[in-house]
Design a protein around this motif. Structure first.
Motif, PDB file in Angstrom:
ATOM      1  N   LEU A 168       0.849  -1.185   0.000  1.00 45.23           N
ATOM      2  CA  LEU A 168       0.000   0.000   0.000  1.00 45.23           C
ATOM      3  C   LEU A 168       0.888   1.240   0.000  1.00 45.23           C
ATOM      4  CD1 LEU A 168      -2.474  -1.157   2.777  1.00 45.23           C
ATOM      5  CD2 LEU A 168      -2.786  -1.349   0.291  1.00 45.23           C
ATOM      6  N   ARG A 169       0.528   2.211  -0.818  1.00 47.46           N
ATOM      7  CA  ARG A 169       1.365   3.395  -0.965  1.00 47.46           C
ATOM      8  C   ARG A 169       0.536   4.667  -0.868  1.00 47.46           C
ATOM      9  NH1 ARG A 169       3.347   5.284  -6.728  1.00 47.46           N
ATOM     10  NH2 ARG A 169       3.513   7.112  -5.379  1.00 47.46           N
ATOM     11  N   GLY A 170       1.229   5.798  -0.699  1.00 49.92           N
ATOM     12  CA  GLY A 170       0.607   7.105  -0.762  1.00 49.92           C
ATOM     13  C   GLY A 170       0.881   7.761  -2.094  1.00 49.92           C
ATOM     14  N   THR A 171       0.536   9.037  -2.200  1.00 49.77           N
ATOM     15  CA  THR A 171       0.706   9.742  -3.472  1.00 49.77           C
ATOM     16  C   THR A 171       2.123  10.270  -3.664  1.00 49.77           C
ATOM     17  OG1 THR A 171      -0.054  11.825  -2.480  1.00 49.77           O
ATOM     18  CG2 THR A 171      -1.720  10.434  -3.540  1.00 49.77           C
ATOM     19  N   ARG A 172       2.887  10.443  -2.586  1.00 48.65           N
ATOM     20  CA  ARG A 172       4.252  10.944  -2.717  1.00 48.65           C
ATOM     21  C   ARG A 172       5.144   9.902  -3.388  1.00 48.65           C
ATOM     22  NH1 ARG A 172       5.412  14.609   1.674  1.00 48.65           N
ATOM     23  NH2 ARG A 172       3.601  16.006   1.855  1.00 48.65           N
ATOM     24  N   ALA A 173       6.146  10.377  -4.095  1.00 48.71           N
ATOM     25  CA  ALA A 173       7.132   9.467  -4.667  1.00 48.71           C
ATOM     26  C   ALA A 173       7.896   8.773  -3.543  1.00 48.71           C
ATOM     27  CB  ALA A 173       8.089  10.234  -5.562  1.00 48.71           C
ATOM     28  N   GLY A 174       8.262   7.519  -3.744  1.00 48.53           N
ATOM     29  CA  GLY A 174       8.986   6.771  -2.722  1.00 48.53           C
ATOM     30  C   GLY A 174       8.539   5.332  -2.681  1.00 48.53           C
ATOM     31  N   GLY A 175       8.760   4.676  -1.573  1.00 47.63           N
ATOM     32  CA  GLY A 175       8.402   3.273  -1.428  1.00 47.63           C
ATOM     33  C   GLY A 175       7.002   3.104  -0.882  1.00 47.63           C
ATOM     34  N   PRO A 176       6.612   1.867  -0.597  1.00 45.08           N
ATOM     35  CA  PRO A 176       5.300   1.623   0.003  1.00 45.08           C
ATOM     36  C   PRO A 176       5.247   2.154   1.429  1.00 45.08           C
ATOM     37  CG  PRO A 176       6.597  -0.392  -0.007  1.00 45.08           C
ATOM     38  CD  PRO A 176       7.389   0.620  -0.786  1.00 45.08           C
TER      39      PRO A 176
ATOM     40  N   HIS B 210      13.724   0.697  -4.506  1.00 47.35           N
ATOM     41  CA  HIS B 210      13.087   1.297  -5.676  1.00 47.35           C
ATOM     42  C   HIS B 210      12.201   2.463  -5.250  1.00 47.35           C
ATOM     43  CE1 HIS B 210      14.654  -2.048  -7.790  1.00 47.35           C
ATOM     44  NE2 HIS B 210      13.689  -2.905  -7.529  1.00 47.35           N
ATOM     45  N   GLU B 211      12.086   3.449  -6.117  1.00 38.87           N
ATOM     46  CA  GLU B 211      11.212   4.588  -5.841  1.00 38.87           C
ATOM     47  C   GLU B 211      10.008   4.553  -6.764  1.00 38.87           C
ATOM     48  OE1 GLU B 211      11.735   9.319  -6.220  1.00 38.87           O
ATOM     49  OE2 GLU B 211      12.718   8.409  -4.485  1.00 38.87           O
ATOM     50  N   LEU B 212       8.841   4.528  -6.179  1.00 31.93           N
ATOM     51  CA  LEU B 212       7.612   4.589  -6.959  1.00 31.93           C
ATOM     52  C   LEU B 212       7.364   6.025  -7.390  1.00 31.93           C
ATOM     53  CD1 LEU B 212       5.472   2.404  -4.529  1.00 31.93           C
ATOM     54  CD2 LEU B 212       6.321   1.693  -6.770  1.00 31.93           C
ATOM     55  N   PRO B 213       6.800   6.248  -8.589  1.00 34.12           N
ATOM     56  CA  PRO B 213       6.582   7.618  -9.057  1.00 34.12           C
ATOM     57  C   PRO B 213       5.466   8.311  -8.280  1.00 34.12           C
ATOM     58  CG  PRO B 213       5.581   6.057 -10.571  1.00 34.12           C
ATOM     59  CD  PRO B 213       6.354   5.236  -9.574  1.00 34.12           C
ATOM     60  N   GLU B 214       5.486   9.625  -8.284  1.00 34.01           N
ATOM     61  CA  GLU B 214       4.446  10.406  -7.613  1.00 34.01           C
ATOM     62  C   GLU B 214       3.110  10.198  -8.304  1.00 34.01           C
ATOM     63  OE1 GLU B 214       3.584  15.020  -6.146  1.00 34.01           O
ATOM     64  OE2 GLU B 214       5.438  14.491  -7.206  1.00 34.01           O
ATOM     65  N   LEU B 215       2.037  10.174  -7.515  1.00 31.31           N
ATOM     66  CA  LEU B 215       0.677  10.064  -8.031  1.00 31.31           C
ATOM     67  C   LEU B 215      -0.067  11.382  -7.816  1.00 31.31           C
ATOM     68  CD1 LEU B 215      -0.350   6.572  -6.584  1.00 31.31           C
ATOM     69  CD2 LEU B 215       0.422   7.076  -8.913  1.00 31.31           C
TER      70      LEU B 215
END
Length: 375
Positions: free
Chosen positions: A69-77, A142-147
């Motif tokens: 589960l992730r938030g909208t900010r870029a980064g990890g879960p 890994h960094e997830l992209p911003e949402l």
């Protein structure tokens, strides 16, 4: 006893007395940059995901046995859920500033760095704090992209006009979680655990609380932040309190503003989820809060508008009281305080067990703890 004047006109009316805990380590092994994620096991990931989406998370990964589960900010879960035979909290991860710090921590602790799963990437040093809680320190993930996030509304304040010819209509939708803000835990070895986090991870205390009438025995709760030097950070990334059991208390997730928090709360309420306490504004940390129970009974918080401190502020000191937990809002509920009938039975068992064991929770501390809900 003369109080220091460090906190006059700052975040706390009282600073430390001579000889009290300094709230930081003189020479920590490393200084972590932030909290990374929390880990849980749950038998029903489908039910857990339904609540998570109503609470405002996005699903970053959904496998039969694992949910990110992730938030909208870029980064990890923000949260990693794994399928397990029973519901339980299984640990916290903190993010090191770089791989060099991670290797330094590994060398000092004797724990070998190990690669994390490819879905996360990077390396981890896995430790156990004095309370027995698994603590991971990670780097290179890994960094997830911003949402897309929820944009704060434009507000009119008296003569300061920002919105004209337009109404204010916050949609009743899930509050979009931006990021994981903090974790709160309870420990039977509070001071030992506190020093462990300060010495090994370089965290520093923003505020201490003490049981009513027991300041002379030292603090029993601390709100602890990351030390990024002159860069301001959250008032607390980790908070811990002395208690009769080693356990998760709650975790908090930032949303954009009060409207997102309130409308998101209405969305949760309409779907039958249980509000534990809120809406209100805390004293230590100042954040606007709203607490909810997930279907497995875990306490989670939406928050907005929290304090940010750099490394120059010394710890504040205040009594640990139920009335001192909020500036405004409804009184702290029995569910939140753990004094409702269901929680009280569990706490009684924990108290008896703690008093029979070697730890920091003795009879005098029990008396102090029992004063908190009515103080």
């Amino acid at each position: 006893m003369n109080l220091t004047h460090t906190h006059r006109h700052l975040h706390s009316e009282q600073g430390a007395l001579r000889g009290e805990h300094p709230g930081r380590s003189r020479n920590p092994v490393i200084k972590v940059a932030d909290i990374a994620w929390l880990e849980f096991e749950k038998p029903d990931l489908t039910r857990a995901e339904a609540f998570a989406r109503a609470f405002g998370f996005h699903t970053a990964r959904h496998d039969p046995g694992e949910l990110h589960l992730r938030g909208t900010r870029a980064g990890g879960p923000c949260v990693i859920l794994r399928r397990g035979p029973r519901t339980r909290f299984t640990g916290v991860a903190f993010r090191a500033r770089d791989e060099g710090d991670l290797l330094r921590l590994a060398d000092q602790s004797g724990a070998s760095p190990r690669p994390l799963p490819e879905s996360i990437g990077g390396l981890s040093v896995d430790l156990i704090d004095p309370s027995g809680m698994p603590v991971r320190v990670v780097a290179g993930t890994h960094e997830l992209p911003e949402l897309p996030g929820q944009q704060p509304h434009l507000f009119n304040f008296g003569d300061e006009t920002r919105r004209t010819n337009a109404g204010q209509r916050p949609p009743r939708v899930p509050a979009r979680v931006q990021r994981l803000g903090h974790l709160v835990i309870q420990s039977t070895k509070y001071l030992e655990a506190l020093d462990w986090y300060l010495d090994n991870l370089g965290l520093i205390v923003s505020d201490f609380l003490f049981f009513p009438g027991q300041r002379h025995r030292g603090p029993t709760m601390s709100f602890i932040r990351c030390d990024r030097g002159s860069t301001p950070t959250d008032h607390h990334t980790l908070a811990m309190a002395l208690g009769p059991a080693n356990r998760y208390v709650h975790s908090a997730y930032e949303v954009s503003d009060l409207d997102a928090l309130a409308a998101g709360g209405e969305y949760l309420n309409e779907r039958g989820y249980l509000r534990s306490w809120g809406i209100g504004r805390h004293i230590q940390g100042s954040q606007i809060f709203d607490y909810w129970r997930d279907p497995d009974g875990f306490l989670v918080e939406h928050f907005a508008d929290g304090d940010l401190f750099d490394d120059t502020l010394e710890p504040g000191w205040a009594p640990f009281t139920a009335s001192g937990l909020a500036q405004w809002g409804p009184p702290a509920t029995k569910d939140f305080l753990g004094t409702d009938l269901k929680s009280a039975r569990r706490e009684l068992v924990s108290m008896i067990s703690a008093l029979r064991s070697r730890n920091e929770f003795d009879v005098n501390r029990l008396v102090g703890l029992l004063k908190v809900p009515t103080s």
